[in-house]
Scaffold this motif. Sequence first.
Motif, PDB file in Angstrom:
ATOM      1  N   VAL A  78       6.569   6.535  15.238  1.00  0.00           N
ATOM      2  CA  VAL A  78       6.429   6.217  13.820  1.00  0.00           C
ATOM      3  C   VAL A  78       5.229   6.970  13.276  1.00  0.00           C
ATOM      4  O   VAL A  78       4.281   7.248  14.009  1.00  0.00           O
ATOM      5  CB  VAL A  78       6.254   4.706  13.548  1.00  0.00           C
ATOM      6  N   THR A  79       5.308   7.320  12.000  1.00  0.00           N
ATOM      7  CA  THR A  79       4.197   7.980  11.326  1.00  0.00           C
ATOM      8  C   THR A  79       3.772   7.107  10.156  1.00  0.00           C
ATOM      9  O   THR A  79       4.584   6.779   9.307  1.00  0.00           O
ATOM     10  CB  THR A  79       4.604   9.382  10.827  1.00  0.00           C
ATOM     11  N   LEU A  80       2.511   6.760  10.151  1.00  0.00           N
ATOM     12  CA  LEU A  80       1.968   5.917   9.091  1.00  0.00           C
ATOM     13  C   LEU A  80       0.881   6.710   8.382  1.00  0.00           C
ATOM     14  O   LEU A  80      -0.296   6.497   8.585  1.00  0.00           O
ATOM     15  CB  LEU A  80       1.400   4.629   9.689  1.00  0.00           C
ATOM     16  N   ASP A  81       1.331   7.681   7.596  1.00  0.00           N
ATOM     17  CA  ASP A  81       0.395   8.543   6.873  1.00  0.00           C
ATOM     18  C   ASP A  81       1.151   9.127   5.694  1.00  0.00           C
ATOM     19  O   ASP A  81       2.080   9.912   5.869  1.00  0.00           O
ATOM     20  CB  ASP A  81      -0.126   9.652   7.787  1.00  0.00           C
ATOM     21  N   ASP A  82       0.765   8.744   4.502  1.00  0.00           N
ATOM     22  CA  ASP A  82       1.463   9.210   3.309  1.00  0.00           C
ATOM     23  C   ASP A  82       1.296  10.708   3.073  1.00  0.00           C
ATOM     24  O   ASP A  82       2.072  11.309   2.349  1.00  0.00           O
ATOM     25  CB  ASP A  82       0.979   8.446   2.074  1.00  0.00           C
ATOM     26  N   ALA A  83       0.287  11.321   3.703  1.00  0.00           N
ATOM     27  CA  ALA A  83       0.044  12.755   3.515  1.00  0.00           C
ATOM     28  C   ALA A  83       0.873  13.601   4.469  1.00  0.00           C
ATOM     29  O   ALA A  83       0.954  14.804   4.316  1.00  0.00           O
ATOM     30  CB  ALA A  83      -1.435  13.068   3.712  1.00  0.00           C
ATOM     31  N   VAL A  84       1.508  12.974   5.466  1.00  0.00           N
ATOM     32  CA  VAL A  84       2.298  13.681   6.462  1.00  0.00           C
ATOM     33  C   VAL A  84       3.759  13.306   6.262  1.00  0.00           C
ATOM     34  O   VAL A  84       4.066  12.160   5.961  1.00  0.00           O
ATOM     35  CB  VAL A  84       1.838  13.277   7.889  1.00  0.00           C
ATOM     36  N   ALA A  85       4.637  14.252   6.447  1.00  0.00           N
ATOM     37  CA  ALA A  85       6.068  13.940   6.350  1.00  0.00           C
ATOM     38  C   ALA A  85       6.399  12.879   7.387  1.00  0.00           C
ATOM     39  O   ALA A  85       5.974  12.993   8.546  1.00  0.00           O
ATOM     40  CB  ALA A  85       6.900  15.187   6.602  1.00  0.00           C
ATOM     41  N   PRO A  86       7.151  11.844   6.999  1.00  0.00           N
ATOM     42  CA  PRO A  86       7.458  10.776   7.952  1.00  0.00           C
ATOM     43  C   PRO A  86       8.271  11.297   9.121  1.00  0.00           C
ATOM     44  O   PRO A  86       9.091  12.206   8.978  1.00  0.00           O
ATOM     45  CB  PRO A  86       8.256   9.760   7.142  1.00  0.00           C
ATOM     46  N   THR A 121       5.801  -3.545   9.614  1.00  0.00           N
ATOM     47  CA  THR A 121       7.039  -3.177   8.921  1.00  0.00           C
ATOM     48  C   THR A 121       7.415  -1.716   9.153  1.00  0.00           C
ATOM     49  O   THR A 121       8.578  -1.353   8.981  1.00  0.00           O
ATOM     50  CB  THR A 121       6.954  -3.458   7.406  1.00  0.00           C
ATOM     51  N   THR A 122       6.469  -0.889   9.547  1.00  0.00           N
ATOM     52  CA  THR A 122       6.770   0.505   9.874  1.00  0.00           C
ATOM     53  C   THR A 122       7.318   0.633  11.293  1.00  0.00           C
ATOM     54  O   THR A 122       8.263   1.378  11.538  1.00  0.00           O
ATOM     55  CB  THR A 122       5.502   1.383   9.717  1.00  0.00           C
ATOM     56  N   ILE A 123       6.733  -0.101  12.218  1.00  0.00           N
ATOM     57  CA  ILE A 123       7.139  -0.017  13.627  1.00  0.00           C
ATOM     58  C   ILE A 123       8.469  -0.721  13.890  1.00  0.00           C
ATOM     59  O   ILE A 123       9.304  -0.226  14.645  1.00  0.00           O
ATOM     60  CB  ILE A 123       6.041  -0.615  14.530  1.00  0.00           C
ATOM     61  N   ALA A 163      -2.022  -4.735   8.914  1.00  0.00           N
ATOM     62  CA  ALA A 163      -1.131  -5.272   9.947  1.00  0.00           C
ATOM     63  C   ALA A 163       0.293  -5.401   9.425  1.00  0.00           C
ATOM     64  O   ALA A 163       1.254  -5.075  10.129  1.00  0.00           O
ATOM     65  CB  ALA A 163      -1.651  -6.626  10.432  1.00  0.00           C
ATOM     66  N   THR A 164       0.434  -5.839   8.188  1.00  0.00           N
ATOM     67  CA  THR A 164       1.769  -5.969   7.596  1.00  0.00           C
ATOM     68  C   THR A 164       2.440  -4.615   7.487  1.00  0.00           C
ATOM     69  O   THR A 164       3.609  -4.437   7.856  1.00  0.00           O
ATOM     70  CB  THR A 164       1.675  -6.627   6.195  1.00  0.00           C
ATOM     71  N   ARG A 165       1.716  -3.629   6.988  1.00  0.00           N
ATOM     72  CA  ARG A 165       2.300  -2.291   6.849  1.00  0.00           C
ATOM     73  C   ARG A 165       2.660  -1.707   8.209  1.00  0.00           C
ATOM     74  O   ARG A 165       3.723  -1.106   8.384  1.00  0.00           O
ATOM     75  CB  ARG A 165       1.349  -1.362   6.109  1.00  0.00           C
ATOM     76  N   LEU A 206       0.051  -7.756  15.706  1.00  0.00           N
ATOM     77  CA  LEU A 206       0.428  -7.451  14.323  1.00  0.00           C
ATOM     78  C   LEU A 206       1.141  -8.626  13.670  1.00  0.00           C
ATOM     79  O   LEU A 206       0.860  -8.967  12.520  1.00  0.00           O
ATOM     80  CB  LEU A 206       1.319  -6.207  14.273  1.00  0.00           C
ATOM     81  N   GLU A 207       2.057  -9.248  14.411  1.00  0.00           N
ATOM     82  CA  GLU A 207       2.802 -10.394  13.871  1.00  0.00           C
ATOM     83  C   GLU A 207       1.841 -11.530  13.528  1.00  0.00           C
ATOM     84  O   GLU A 207       1.931 -12.138  12.467  1.00  0.00           O
ATOM     85  CB  GLU A 207       3.847 -10.856  14.894  1.00  0.00           C
ATOM     86  N   ARG A 208       0.889 -11.799  14.403  1.00  0.00           N
ATOM     87  CA  ARG A 208      -0.076 -12.871  14.147  1.00  0.00           C
ATOM     88  C   ARG A 208      -0.918 -12.548  12.920  1.00  0.00           C
ATOM     89  O   ARG A 208      -1.103 -13.373  12.038  1.00  0.00           O
ATOM     90  CB  ARG A 208      -0.984 -13.068  15.357  1.00  0.00           C
ATOM     91  N   ASP A 209      -1.426 -11.318  12.853  1.00  0.00           N
ATOM     92  CA  ASP A 209      -2.311 -10.949  11.740  1.00  0.00           C
ATOM     93  C   ASP A 209      -1.574 -10.830  10.409  1.00  0.00           C
ATOM     94  O   ASP A 209      -2.138 -11.109   9.363  1.00  0.00           O
ATOM     95  CB  ASP A 209      -3.015  -9.623  12.041  1.00  0.00           C
ATOM     96  N   ALA A 210      -0.316 -10.401  10.453  1.00  0.00           N
ATOM     97  CA  ALA A 210       0.418 -10.154   9.216  1.00  0.00           C
ATOM     98  C   ALA A 210       1.158 -11.383   8.688  1.00  0.00           C
ATOM     99  O   ALA A 210       1.289 -11.541   7.478  1.00  0.00           O
ATOM    100  CB  ALA A 210       1.418  -9.014   9.428  1.00  0.00           C
ATOM    101  N   TYR A 211       1.633 -12.254   9.580  1.00  0.00           N
ATOM    102  CA  TYR A 211       2.562 -13.291   9.140  1.00  0.00           C
ATOM    103  C   TYR A 211       2.130 -14.723   9.413  1.00  0.00           C
ATOM    104  O   TYR A 211       2.822 -15.648   9.022  1.00  0.00           O
ATOM    105  CB  TYR A 211       3.939 -13.049   9.771  1.00  0.00           C
ATOM    106  N   ASN A 212       1.020 -14.944  10.064  1.00  0.00           N
ATOM    107  CA  ASN A 212       0.573 -16.300  10.336  1.00  0.00           C
ATOM    108  C   ASN A 212      -0.033 -16.886   9.058  1.00  0.00           C
ATOM    109  O   ASN A 212      -1.029 -16.376   8.560  1.00  0.00           O
ATOM    110  CB  ASN A 212      -0.470 -16.293  11.457  1.00  0.00           C
ATOM    111  N   PRO A 213       0.559 -17.950   8.522  1.00  0.00           N
ATOM    112  CA  PRO A 213       0.064 -18.488   7.247  1.00  0.00           C
ATOM    113  C   PRO A 213      -1.339 -19.093   7.333  1.00  0.00           C
ATOM    114  O   PRO A 213      -1.992 -19.253   6.317  1.00  0.00           O
ATOM    115  CB  PRO A 213       1.100 -19.551   6.880  1.00  0.00           C
TER     116      PRO A 213
END
Length: 152
Positions: A136-144, A114-116, A109-111, A92-99
């Motif tokens: 962690v829950t990554l679903d806007d339709a489910v209560a976090p 930052t959630t985890i 990957a960024t989301r 995730l770090e490589r995919d989200a933050y590697n320039p």
Amino acid sequence: MRRRRDCVTALVMAAGLGVLVGCGSGKTPPGHEKRLLKAAGVTRFRIVCAKDIWEATKPYDALDNVTVVRHKGKVYTFELTGTELVQYLRELERDAYNPWFKGPNTPEATRMYTTISPVVDTISPTPGPGAGVPQVTLDDAVAPSPGVSSPH
């Protein structure tokens, strides 16, 4: 003359190699290495998300055997070991933050990272009795999720 050209070529290659290994990128989120150490110590960590975001963000051909503890429709609950979580955070770090790497899954990957991250950051090396599984829950339709699921 040839010697000078060889020296210039060597300098250019060395500078290019520094770029390839990410020297000076400064993009890794603060606390990443400490986060990896905490993740390595967990027995179980759960991620509740849509299967497609999991498929988009997991390492290619790796983590194919992560345990699915439940699923309802398109929402899955994946359970990772500490080693799997470390591998996942690195990806995730490589995919989200590697320039130098902006792939098609950078927003996912960024989301996910930052959630985890905040949940991993709160993991105690000596959890108390009755401590649940970090989740962690990554679903806007489910209560976090509150960050920790109840023990089973």
